[in-house]
Design a protein around this motif. Structure first.
Motif, short mmCIF file in Angstrom:
data_model
loop_
_atom_site.label_atom_id
_atom_site.label_comp_id
_atom_site.label_asym_id
_atom_site.label_seq_id
_atom_site.Cartn_x
_atom_site.Cartn_y
_atom_site.Cartn_z
N VAL A 1 0.98 -1.04 -0.06
CA VAL A 1 0.04 -0.02 0.04
C VAL A 1 0.94 1.11 -0.07
CG1 VAL A 1 -1.75 1.35 1.41
CG2 VAL A 1 -1.79 -1.07 0.98
N ASN A 2 0.48 2.14 -0.84
CA ASN A 2 1.40 3.19 -1.25
C ASN A 2 0.80 4.59 -1.13
OD1 ASN A 2 2.30 0.96 -2.98
ND2 ASN A 2 4.24 1.93 -2.40
N GLN A 3 1.31 5.72 -1.24
CA GLN A 3 0.98 6.92 -1.74
C GLN A 3 1.40 7.41 -2.89
OE1 GLN A 3 2.21 9.37 1.52
NE2 GLN A 3 1.52 7.93 3.14
N LEU A 4 0.60 8.38 -3.47
CA LEU A 4 0.87 9.03 -4.94
C LEU A 4 0.72 10.59 -4.61
CD1 LEU A 4 -0.53 6.90 -7.68
CD2 LEU A 4 1.84 7.32 -7.34
N PRO A 5 1.63 11.44 -5.43
CA PRO A 5 1.43 12.75 -5.34
C PRO A 5 -0.08 13.28 -5.67
CG PRO A 5 3.38 12.32 -6.72
CD PRO A 5 2.75 11.03 -6.34
N CYS A 6 -0.63 14.34 -5.10
CA CYS A 6 -1.91 14.74 -5.40
C CYS A 6 -1.81 16.24 -5.59
CB CYS A 6 -2.68 14.37 -4.00
SG CYS A 6 -4.27 15.05 -4.06
N ASP A 7 -2.45 16.36 -6.79
CA ASP A 7 -2.58 17.85 -7.16
C ASP A 7 -3.93 18.54 -7.02
OD1 ASP A 7 -3.77 16.70 -9.17
OD2 ASP A 7 -2.32 17.11 -10.85
N LYS A 8 -4.89 17.65 -6.16
CA LYS A 8 -6.14 18.16 -5.95
C LYS A 8 -6.28 19.21 -4.91
CE LYS A 8 -7.42 14.63 -8.85
NZ LYS A 8 -7.08 13.18 -8.64
N THR A 9 -7.61 19.78 -5.11
CA THR A 9 -7.76 20.58 -3.75
C THR A 9 -8.05 19.71 -2.46
OG1 THR A 9 -9.91 20.92 -4.86
CG2 THR A 9 -8.55 22.80 -4.79
N VAL A 10 -8.65 18.71 -2.75
CA VAL A 10 -8.77 17.70 -1.58
C VAL A 10 -7.97 16.45 -1.82
CG1 VAL A 10 -10.62 16.36 -0.30
CG2 VAL A 10 -11.23 18.43 -1.27
N CYS A 11 -7.02 15.94 -0.81
CA CYS A 11 -6.48 14.93 -1.16
C CYS A 11 -6.65 13.74 -0.02
CB CYS A 11 -4.87 15.29 -1.15
SG CYS A 11 -4.54 16.26 -2.50
N PRO B 1 5.17 4.88 -5.53
CA PRO B 1 5.32 3.69 -6.63
C PRO B 1 5.55 4.44 -7.86
CG PRO B 1 3.12 3.89 -6.00
CD PRO B 1 3.84 4.86 -5.13
N SER B 2 5.84 3.85 -9.10
CA SER B 2 5.64 4.14 -10.39
C SER B 2 4.20 3.68 -10.65
CB SER B 2 6.72 3.59 -11.18
OG SER B 2 6.36 2.19 -11.03
N THR B 3 3.86 4.25 -11.91
CA THR B 3 2.59 4.03 -12.38
C THR B 3 2.72 3.41 -13.80
OG1 THR B 3 1.84 6.12 -13.10
CG2 THR B 3 1.26 5.54 -10.99
N GLY B 4 2.05 2.43 -14.19
CA GLY B 4 1.96 1.90 -15.70
C GLY B 4 0.89 0.99 -15.81
N THR B 5 0.85 0.40 -16.95
CA THR B 5 -0.12 -0.80 -17.34
C THR B 5 0.99 -1.72 -18.02
OG1 THR B 5 -1.69 0.76 -18.00
CG2 THR B 5 -1.91 -1.37 -18.79
#
Ligand code: C2O
Ligand code: CU
Length: 568
Positions: free
Chosen positions: A367-377, A438-442
Motif C-alpha cells: 500500500v503506497n501513496q501518490l502525489p496529489c494535485d487536487k484541492t482535496v487529497c 510507486p511508479s505507475t503504468g500498465t
C-alpha cells in the motif's frame, strides 16, 4: 423472474437430455439469461435502488456438472457499463469470456448485450460469478455450483441436502458513487454499513431481526454448505453455535477433511463445509464477523443467520451465539485454520505439483501513496492513497489488453512487468518509505506456454501493512507455503508443502509475510492478477499475466466471439 434454464443439449450425442437424470456422462451446454437492472431493496431501515442480475440479491445460482459449458447472455438494462467474471473458472483458451473490465473486454454498455461462453474443465465444488467493473460486484454476484459428473460421486458421504451461503457487504449509499468519490481524491473508501448472509444482515443489525435468513435442518442429517465470500474489503470468520464444521473443499478443489469449530474465508474464496445437525432441536446462530489487523478503516459489525431445526419443540427465546467465533484481531485463529489446508490428493482427485521451476517471480505487495494535485487529497500529507505490485501501481487501459495483444495494437500496455521489485529492501522492516511512492503504468508479464511458474508474494510494511488475498484469473495453482517476515531464499523453501499443497485460486498473503504459489502456464490468454480487497485493487494492486500460445491450435487462444462489446 429468475434464471431461465432454457435448453439442455447433448452436444455430442444429439439426443434429448433431462436435467438431473443420469442418462450419460457427456458434458452438457446450459443456457442462462442475466438481465442487469436497477432494483429496489430495503435493508437496515432504508431503501435504495441498486444494480442486480434478474432482480435478485444475491444473484441466481449457476448449476452445472464437472466439465459442462454454460452460455450466459447478459443484457445490460442498467445505467452504466458492466462486465461479468466467472471467478475460478479456468476457461481454457477462452480469455474472451473471462470478464475483467478493460483487461479482457470492454464493458457491456447500457442497452447492449454480450454472450459469455463459460467453459468448465476440472473444477468441482463451489465457485462464484461477479461483476468486474468498479465496485459493481457489491450487488452483482452469485454462486456457481459444480456437481460431480453423473456416474461419479463426492469424495465424502453424500449429504442429505445442500445450501449456498453467500457472505457480502451492504452499503446504504450508492456503491458506484462512493467508489468514484474515493478514487477521485485517493481517500479510503467509505466502509460498509453491515455484512449480509444470503442477502440479510440479520440480528443484531437495525431492522434485520425478523428478516434474518433461516436454514431449516432435520435432526441427524448432514448438510453441505457452499460458503462464498463475495464481500469487498474484509476477511471473515464464520461459525455455527454448538456445531462442528468439516471443510472438504476450497475454490472448487477437494481437501483432506478439516474438522474445525470456525473457518476464515477471504473475499474471493469459496469453501465446501459439511455440518451435521446433531444437537438438540432448537435454533442456533450462524455468524460471521471480520478478521482485521491493520490501521485502515473497516466495518466491525457481525452478520447472523439461524440454523433452525424442524419439528415441535420449545426453543429458548433467543438462539445461542457461536462463542467459538474468533475475535476481530485474532491472528493465531487465522493461522491455526489456514495452515491446515491440504489437498485431498486421492486416486480419483490426483494433484501434480510442478517439481521444477522455469520462471521465478518475486512480487512485493504494498500500500503506497501518490502525489496529489487536487484541492482535496485523501491520503496523509497531501497525497493520494495507492497500492502496487513490485512498486508499480497499475493503470487500467482504455482498450482491453486482450484485444491489444491479439491484434497487436500498440500504446495500450507494456510487456515489461518485472520479476522483482526495483531493488531489495527490508520489506517488513520499520521504515520502508524509500518505496512509499510507486511508479505507475500498465505493465504485463509475458510467459511462454508450458513454463513452470513460481511466484513468491512478499507483503511489505510500506504505508500500512495488511493481509492481501491475491487472485489470479485463468488458473488454479498450488499454495506451497506462507510465512512471516522477509522471504528467505534458503530457509523459506524448506517449509514448502510439495506433497499435498491445496489447489486454490485466491490465497491470503499474511500481513508482513509471504506466500508462494506454483503452476504450469498451460492456459494461453490474458489473465488479470490482483488483490481481492476491492479497496486495494482500486488503488492499483493489480497486474496482468499473458501466457503465449503453444505450437498447436489446441494450445492457442480461440478466435474472438462475434459480439464483443466495442471500446470507447
Ligand atoms: Cu473474483 Cu478478478 O476476481
Ligand atoms: Cu490487498
Amino acid at each position: 423472474m429468475g434464471v431461465k434454464k432454457v435448453i439442455l443439449i447433448l452436444a455430442f450425442l444429439g439426443f434429448l437430455y433431462l436435467d438431473g437424470l443420469p442418462l450419460c456422462t457427456a458434458s452438457v451446454v446450459h443456457n442462462y439469461t442475466y438481465i442487469l437492472k436497477e432494483t429496489k431493496f430495503t435493508r437496515l431501515c432504508s431503501t435504495k435502488s441498486m444494480l442486480t442480475v434478474n432482480g435478485q440479491f444475491p444473484g441466481p445460482v449457476l448449476r452445472v456438472q464437472n466439465g459442462d459449458t454454460v452460455i450466459v447472455t447478459v443484457q445490460n438494462n442498467g445505467k452504466y457499463g458492466v462486465t461479468i467474471h466467472w471467478h475460478g473458472v479456468k476457461q481454457p483458451r477462452n480469455p474472451w469470456s473471462d470478464g475483467p473490465e478493460n483487461i479482457t473486454q470492454c464493458p457491456i454498455k447500457p442497452g447492449k448485450k454480450f454472450t459469455y461462453e463459460v467453459v468448465f474443465s476440472d473444477e468441482e465444488g463451489t465457485l462464484w460469478w461477479h461483476a468486474h467493473s468498479d465496485w459493481s460486484r457489491a450487488t452483482v454476484h452469485g454462486a456457481i455450483v459444480i456437481s460431480p459428473k453423473n456416474g461419479t460421486s463426492y469424495p465424502f458421504p453424500k449429504p442429505y441436502a445442500e445450501e449456498v451461503i453467500v457472505l457480502a457487504e451492504w452499503f446504504k449509499g450508492d456503491v458506484k458513487e462512493l467508489i468514484d468519490v474515493a478514487t477521485a481524491n485517493g481517500s479510503d473508501p467509505q466502509i460498509s454499513d453491515a455484512y449480509t448472509l444470503n442477502g440479510q444482515p440479520g440480528y443484531p443489525n437495525n431492522c434485520s431481526t425478523t428478516t434474518t435468513y433461516r436454514l431449516p435442518v432435520v435432526q441427524g442429517k448432514t448438510y453441505l454448505l457452499r460458503l462464498i465470500h463475495a464481500g469487498m474489503n474484509e476477511e471473515m470468520f464464520f461459525a455455527i453455535a454448538h456445531h462442528k464444521l468439516t471443510v472438504v473443499a476450497r475454490d472448487a478443489s477437494y481437501l483432506k477433511p478439516i474438522n474445525t469449530s470456525y473457518v476464515l474465508i477471504t473475499p474471493g474464496q469459496t469453501m465446501d463445509i459439511l455440518v451435521t445437525a446433531n444437537q438438540s432441536p432448537s435454533h442456533y446462530y450462524i455468524a460471521a464477523r471480520p478478521f482485521f489487523d491493520s490501521n485502515a478503516p473497516y466495518d466491525n459489525s457481525t452478520t447472523t443467520a439461524v440454523l433452525q431445526y424442524v419439528g415441535h419443540y420449545t426453543p429458548p427465546s433467543s438462539p445461542s451465539f457461536p462463542t467459538q467465533l474468533p475475535n476481530i484481531t485474532d491472528v493465531s485463529a487465522v493461522d491455526n485454520f489456514t495452515t491446515r489446508l491440504r489437498a485431498l490428493a486421492s486416486k480419483d482427485h490426483p494433484i501434480s505439483v510442478p517439481t521444477g521451476v522455469d520462471e521465478r517471480m518475486f512480487i512485493t505487495v504494498s500500500v503506497n501513496q501518490l502525489p496529489c494535485d487536487k484541492t482535496v487529497c485523501g491520503g496523509p500529507n497531501n497525497t493520494m492513497l495507492a497500492a502496487s505490485l513490485n512498486n508499480i501501481s497499475f493503470l487500467t487501459p482504455k482498450i482491453d489488453i486482450l484485444q491489444a495483444y491479439y491484434r497487436n495494437l500498440s500504446n495500450v500496455y507494456e510487456s515489461n512487468f518485472p520479476n522483482r521489485p526495483p531493488s531489495p529492501f527490508n520489506f517488513t522492516g520499520d521504515s520502508n518509505d524509500v518505496f512509499l511512492l510507486p511508479s505507475t503504468g500498465t505493465k504485463a508479464k509475458i510467459i511462454e506456454y508450458g513454463k513452470r511458474v513460481e511466484i513468491v508474494f512478499q507483503g511489505t510494511s510500506i504505508e500500512n501493512p495488511e493481509n492481501h488475498p491475491m487472485h489470479l484469473h485463468g488458473f488454479s495453482f498450488y499454495l506451497l507455503g506462507t510465512g512471516y517476515g522477509n522471504f528467505n531464499t534458503t530457509t523459506s523453501p524448506k517449509t514448502y508443502n510439495l506433497i499435498d499443497p491445496p489447489e486454490v485460486n485466491t490465497f491470503g498473503v499474511p500481513k508482513s509475510g509471504w506466500a508462494t504459489i506454483r503452476f504450469v502456464a498451460n492456459n494461453p490468454g490474458v489473465w488479470f492478477m490482483h488483490c481481492h480487497l476491492e479497496r486495494h485493487a482500486s488503488w492499483g494492486m493489480n497486474t496482468v499475466i499473458i501466457v503465449k500460445n503453444g505450437t498447436t491450435s489446441a494450445t492457442s487462444i480461440r478466435p474472438p466471439p462475434a459480439n464483443l462489446p466495442t471500446c470507447s
